[in-house]
Design an enzyme around this catalytic site. Sequence first.
Site, PDB file in Angstrom:
ATOM      1  N   GLU A 118     -79.784  32.632 -19.959  1.00  0.00           N
ATOM      2  CA  GLU A 118     -79.482  31.827 -18.763  1.00  0.00           C
ATOM      3  C   GLU A 118     -80.044  30.409 -18.905  1.00  0.00           C
ATOM      4  OE1 GLU A 118     -77.542  32.850 -16.418  1.00  0.00           O
ATOM      5  OE2 GLU A 118     -77.694  35.028 -16.237  1.00  0.00           O
ATOM      6  N   HIS A 214     -75.864  41.148  -8.529  1.00  0.00           N
ATOM      7  CA  HIS A 214     -76.567  40.876  -9.785  1.00  0.00           C
ATOM      8  C   HIS A 214     -78.070  40.702  -9.568  1.00  0.00           C
ATOM      9  CE1 HIS A 214     -76.926  38.099 -13.606  1.00  0.00           C
ATOM     10  NE2 HIS A 214     -77.923  38.956 -13.485  1.00  0.00           N
TER      11      HIS A 214
HETATM   12  O1  2HA Z   1     -81.536  37.733 -19.112  1.00  0.00           O
HETATM   13  O2  2HA Z   1     -80.806  39.053 -16.304  1.00  0.00           O
HETATM   14  O3  2HA Z   1     -78.658  37.524 -16.030  1.00  0.00           O
HETATM   15  C1  2HA Z   1     -80.956  38.864 -18.610  1.00  0.00           C
HETATM   16  C2  2HA Z   1     -80.324  38.599 -17.314  1.00  0.00           C
HETATM   17  C3  2HA Z   1     -79.130  37.751 -17.293  1.00  0.00           C
HETATM   18 ZN    ZN Z   2     -79.686  38.986 -14.519  1.00  0.00          ZN
END
Ligand code: 2HA
Ligand code: ZN
Length: 269
Positions: A118, A214
């Site tokens: 990320e 998420h």
């Molecule tokens: O780095 O959570 O969204 C792993 C994650 C990506």
């Molecule tokens: Zn994540």
Amino acid sequence: MSILENRPALSAEVYKVAEVAGYLWEKGWAERNGGNITVNITEYVDDAMRAMPAITKPMPIGATLPNLKGCWFYCKGTNRRMRDLARRPMENGSIIRICDDCSNYEIVADEPVKPTSELPSHLSVHNYLIGKGSNYKASVHTHPIQLVAMSHNPMFLKKDVLSHLLWSMIPETKAFCPRGLGIVPYMLPSSVELAEETIKAIDDNYDVVMWEKHGVFAVGDDVMEAFDMVDVLNKSAIIYRDARAMGFIPDGMTPEQMQEISTVFNLPK
Ligand code: 2HA
Ligand code: ZN
């Protein structure tokens, strides 16, 4: 020798990340390599650090971020586990600096641990924060169980519905997360679109943003502050869940009680 040696202020900052990484694991919010943390450590950089050669070639950030010129970051490593980072932060994360073109970065220490998947979203947010003149130095992405569960119900995804519900569960939530929880609709993890929508939500004055189905993305003065805001929000989510599990819908504090908190704590909303 670690770059942290004889640098107590920098070391304290990195070990704060390790402490939070341990909490994320213990809470069950950081399965496998889940979540990521980046901290702007530029204020701790000294001349000896600036003179250090990079240990990797320049690598593309995936975006050009002009406000990051001369900036340094501690970043969790991609595919690394929070539970490992908690014990060994410099083996499961690394210190990077942004190249002068503001499009590439290089790893300086301790080991060539490639930063989080990320990275484009984290660095874009740091770029935005600097542009706004914000003091915020840390960003945390994690998967808090009960908050993510709530994001599976469209009822909670309308603007500020979840903020008001969570604030009303216990007085501390509004006091310590006064801007509430921004909502970003589901988008592919690590995508540029997700980064852009996250910045829009932060620009809309949220410190914590829900990535639907998420996790959350939080920013703060330091990593502990960012973690604490997610922790108080998730605590409210657990109280809500437990009331429902006991067979009733919780009343929540009244609007008058919430207003009283805002007045006494001098809160923005
Ligand atoms: O780095 O959570 O969204 C792993 C994650 C990506
Ligand atoms: Zn994540």
